[in-house]
Design a protein around this motif. Sequence first.
Motif, PDB file in Angstrom:
ATOM      1  N   VAL A 253      -5.174  -5.671   3.539  1.00 19.27           N
ATOM      2  CA  VAL A 253      -5.138  -4.614   2.227  1.00 19.27           C
ATOM      3  C   VAL A 253      -5.840  -3.705   2.722  1.00 19.27           C
ATOM      4  O   VAL A 253      -6.905  -3.597   3.094  1.00 19.27           O
ATOM      5  N   SER A 254      -5.368  -2.380   2.708  1.00 19.90           N
ATOM      6  CA  SER A 254      -5.871  -1.035   3.103  1.00 19.90           C
ATOM      7  C   SER A 254      -5.888  -0.241   1.896  1.00 19.90           C
ATOM      8  O   SER A 254      -5.105   0.128   1.086  1.00 19.90           O
ATOM      9  N   LEU A 255      -7.265   0.356   1.885  1.00 20.37           N
ATOM     10  CA  LEU A 255      -7.490   1.431   0.779  1.00 20.37           C
ATOM     11  C   LEU A 255      -7.382   2.693   1.462  1.00 20.37           C
ATOM     12  O   LEU A 255      -8.061   2.986   2.442  1.00 20.37           O
ATOM     13  N   LYS A 256      -6.294   3.442   1.140  1.00 20.71           N
ATOM     14  CA  LYS A 256      -5.846   4.814   1.836  1.00 20.71           C
ATOM     15  C   LYS A 256      -6.447   5.809   1.432  1.00 20.71           C
ATOM     16  O   LYS A 256      -6.438   7.006   2.092  1.00 20.71           O
ATOM     17  N   GLY A 257      -7.242   5.978   0.099  1.00 25.18           N
ATOM     18  CA  GLY A 257      -7.417   7.138  -0.462  1.00 25.18           C
ATOM     19  C   GLY A 257      -6.421   7.924  -1.031  1.00 25.18           C
ATOM     20  O   GLY A 257      -5.217   7.681  -1.012  1.00 25.18           O
ATOM     21  N   PRO A 258      -6.646   9.239  -1.527  1.00 24.40           N
ATOM     22  CA  PRO A 258      -5.749  10.169  -2.155  1.00 24.40           C
ATOM     23  C   PRO A 258      -5.018  10.549  -0.910  1.00 24.40           C
ATOM     24  O   PRO A 258      -5.348  11.011   0.027  1.00 24.40           O
ATOM     25  N   LYS A 259      -3.599  10.784  -1.263  1.00 28.14           N
ATOM     26  CA  LYS A 259      -2.639  11.515  -0.403  1.00 28.14           C
ATOM     27  C   LYS A 259      -1.598  12.262  -1.155  1.00 28.14           C
ATOM     28  O   LYS A 259      -1.255  11.629  -2.408  1.00 28.14           O
ATOM     29  N   PHE A 260      -0.891  13.361  -0.798  1.00 30.35           N
ATOM     30  CA  PHE A 260      -0.090  14.275  -1.405  1.00 30.35           C
ATOM     31  C   PHE A 260       0.845  14.724  -0.607  1.00 30.35           C
ATOM     32  O   PHE A 260       0.554  14.629   0.899  1.00 30.35           O
ATOM     33  N   ASP A 261       1.753  15.187  -0.889  1.00 29.83           N
ATOM     34  CA  ASP A 261       2.784  15.899  -0.242  1.00 29.83           C
ATOM     35  C   ASP A 261       3.344  15.110   1.067  1.00 29.83           C
ATOM     36  O   ASP A 261       3.851  13.993   0.713  1.00 29.83           O
TER      37      ASP A 261
END
Length: 372
Positions: A253-261
């Motif tokens: 399980v990986s918490l990637k944080g916010p990502k966009f575009d």
Amino acid sequence: MKILFLVFHGFYAYNGICKKILAQADALKKLGHDVRMCYYNVREDGTREWKVDSCSIAVLGKGVQAKIRKRLDLSPILDYALKEKIELLYYRSFHNAGPVTTGLVRKLHDHGVRTLLEIPTYPYDGEYPAFSPKLLSDKLFRKSFCACFDRIVTFSEAERIFGRPTIRISNGIDFSRYPLRIPRKPDGTIRLLSVAEVHFWHGLDRLIEGMGTYYKKGGNRDIRLDIVGPIWSEREQNEIGTAIAKYALENRVSLKGPKFDEELDAAFREADLAIGSLGRHRSGITTIKTLKNREYAARGFRFIYSENDPDFDTMPYVCRFPADESPIDIDRLLEFFDSPALDPSEIRETIMHLSWKSQMHIVIEEMSGKQA
């Protein structure tokens, strides 16, 4: 028609809600209307202001004084609307019913401005702690506040909300924003992806508990879960972190944080199956038409969720799990994953009627024929 679209927060590139609001406004423009976006903005130096599109209509200052002024003085919005001869106010609920907001809407209505209130999630009391000051204030004033609106826009099936008639639509999609999925080459790993600003009603702890139970009883499929988006509060961090630690799933399980575009698109390219909400029952909701389900379908993904969603409940590319606190049954999830799948383009085709232009057209048509 001149429309003032009013929101009580700023815009952030990673936030799906912000993208939704901008897509709604763009849809209204494509329908031929003059749409002005009015919003509360905080500059990099901490200065707070009300803006309409790119122009500041009121500088509120900094610090506590500016925050108080925001809550007690909405006259810049009223002055702008009357000066510009706004014909329709589209107010996105911020659960901020009170004398000041009621006064703004009532004055606009008295000047002949038609008024719409969008309540994105209904009911919403369960999203707050029992003694939340914001919720208590909203509950005290919301009926008199809502009485000032001609209609309430809802994504629920409710025909009336707080005494007012509703316009019932689905969350829409701006298809141009979502690249169609290209299934990745099988490599023996099953990659699950959750994209959300994580709240307790997303129920990701249920999925992690299910994964842990699956491996504890001898499961041997290689399953990975990527969680993309900010985690809302310490409560969610503890729920997710506790479940990961309990079953030693740190490598799965990986918490990637916010990502966009492009970063967000890249995360989708690595995914096989998408994860919707698995805990809406925790906030007292049984039926909801979430934006996330529609985004997954627009990209051509199969996905899972636990609520009722009339647009998807019978679709062959979704798998619904019980709306309770049981761990997600991973054997059932794998059976769904291994079953024959529709082509991504076929999945997208099933929701072409859910474009924002189509949904906002419903709103305008119903307002045009409204009765007092």
